[in-house]
Design an enzyme around this catalytic site. Sequence first.
Site, PDB file in Angstrom:
ATOM      1  CG  ASN A  95      28.623  58.346  46.575  1.00 37.59           C
ATOM      2  OD1 ASN A  95      28.634  57.802  45.480  1.00 37.59           O
ATOM      3  ND2 ASN A  95      29.496  58.047  47.521  1.00 37.59           N
ATOM      4  CG  HIS A 135      22.018  43.024  40.050  1.00 33.79           C
ATOM      5  ND1 HIS A 135      22.743  42.521  41.108  1.00 33.79           N
ATOM      6  CD2 HIS A 135      22.531  44.250  39.779  1.00 33.79           C
ATOM      7  CE1 HIS A 135      23.664  43.414  41.466  1.00 33.79           C
ATOM      8  NE2 HIS A 135      23.559  44.462  40.681  1.00 33.79           N
ATOM      9  NE  ARG A 151      17.933  53.926  40.420  1.00 33.32           N
ATOM     10  CZ  ARG A 151      17.618  53.386  41.592  1.00 33.32           C
ATOM     11  NH1 ARG A 151      18.523  53.293  42.536  1.00 33.32           N
ATOM     12  NH2 ARG A 151      16.411  52.907  41.820  1.00 33.32           N
TER      13      ARG A 151
END
Length: 706
Positions: A59, A450, A420
């Site tokens: 992350n 999306h 991404r």
Amino acid sequence: MTTNYSIFRQKVESLIQQSNYISRDLSWLQFNYRVLDQVKKPERGVLERLKFLAITASNLDEFFMIRVGSLYNYIDYEKQRLDYSGLREEPFRATLLEGLHEFVAEQNNIFSKELTPLFSNENFSIANIKDLSDSEKSEVSTYFKKTVFPMLTPMVSDNYRTFPLLMNKVLFFGIVTMDEFEGKEQKKISFVQIPQNLPRFYEIFRENEIIFVPIEEIIREYIHKLFRNVEIIATNLMRITRNGDFTLEESEDIETDFIEELKRKLKTRKTGRVVRLEIEPNASKWMIRRLMDIWEIDTFNIFENNKILDLTGLWQIINHSAFKYNLPPSKKLVEPLSMRDLQNENIFQTFKKRDVLLHHPFNSIEPLLKLIETAAEDPNVLAIKITIYRLAKDSRITAALLKAVENGKHVSALFEIKARFDEENNMGEAKKLQNAGCFVIHGIGTLKTHTKMLLIVRKEGEKVTRYVHMGSGNYNEDTSKLYTDIGFITTKEYYANDVSEFFNAITGHSHPRKYDYLLTAPTDMREQLLTLIEKEAKNASAGLPSGIIMKMNSLQDDKIIDALYKASGAGVPIKLIVRGICCIRPGRKNLSENITVISIVGNFLEHSRIFYFHNNDDPTVYCGSADAMVRSFDRRIESLFLFVDKRCKKEAMTILDFNLKDNVNSYLMQEDGSYVKVEMEGKKAFDSHKEFYNITDEAVEKTKLF
């Protein structure tokens, strides 16, 4: 100077607390602390705790590349940026990086003091060369000589050679050497990059234990073999993170003309600028000063680590076949409530009988996969249309679509190649389909697709039936086992009409009428949600029953936040379930006293989005792929669908109800943006990640949210 810095910090903290919004990036940091909190739980096994630690590291890598990288786009090009916290670029940079330093210190402290002492319980250890026996040292020496050494390339930086290109997120050594030039001693820096295609740890098997020797320690032991007859002054392991924020259209706070300017400038860059340097303690000060000058960084960008540099390397241990029984076993999946009496039906007949809600990972994705695979082979299926954002490796979805094309069916696939970190995989899968004869579209202009939609057109006698799937998660059979998501399958004409219109709009030049059962972005999703929020405020003001519950990954759009503040002021009870970024301030006097926010972080990644409006005791419930973010409303093709079927609507409401009852995985957001763990306080434990395996029709029927 200490006094001046103290005054600066007080002023910064005051500005942050005065703002009616929480900074997106500071809120994200709080989220990663909640993930790190899972590492501290002694009831979890060591490997499971290591898994969560590796997740926090991954992350953090993405955060530096994207969010810190985005901040540097402003700083490097001298553009102004006002954060939600009220801070300008430099004060915000100092505040954010200071917070990240504190996080990394906590990360390393937990690894070294809480986890490392427990490794022996699992029959493994992480060791250096000095910890090995003579025979094991000989084994490692042979490995270095035959496998590692031939792959190493020292790259010197001096007056005659350009500074070498060092790769993003790859470990390398910085070696300071002393050389003689024209009768004078001169320091030089060389770099040795650790090969990416070698395992992070060399494994030594003892009778009852596996020893993991870090590859960097093996190279360090024999580094002198690369610098014969040269004096080595310092050998320091390091790792850099570069700016990876090139999807500029998705930067919420960026101006359109600045996007175009940045695009032109970024074309001239071979690599992103360095935003983080991770390095061992006590590294050569001379080398660090040079690197700071070359990369235009300062001490805020330098992160010291005296244990394992790059904790994502721990996945080799976590996923090791020897420990597969040390991780908690997966629970047996349960049948979707609406399919429990339909298991022997033909798959098409099943979905014609009633609408079906799939709740992953508690329900398998298999019914959806079976629908697509059957459709690919069924001679009566005429067409398949699908939007794809992320796919599993060796995807059954791709295989089914290829089979459908082979069988002469029309197949349309909108592949989002800007997903991404999945760009390469998506381009490869899209090319496969295109070469087979599938009609493939690579996104719509600057918008990122999306939304998650599937349409299957099937001839049944004299009629055509359209099978529709919509959901919150990707068409990815791997992540369906790890993420909580909702999938909805229906043959209702009113949904099929909207979805057909939607596909026509994104694959052609259609300008559809207003959808009846969909909210879509970037057209009117924000406006429609604002209308629904305002309606609740009007009901509350008129003394009618009201209430709002929103479950999402992130809440950042200021217009939605302002509308929620206004509704709170009108007396609407508002309950928000936001996994990650949350920029609203709950519980602030005269602003948000009726707003509470919880975040659920546990065994599964919360990924479903559900929007509930009480509507004077006649609930309106939407579900889909969109979060309440600027990018979702303005820069993405998104959709939310309305639940019409009472049974499915009740199931969605029960998901919200179970989430709100969770006192095991739940964190309560405070007004200042921090979070506290929800305590059971004598109540019976309610873990939503376990309770969904036991859900019954009776529990759904009893659900009442307000």
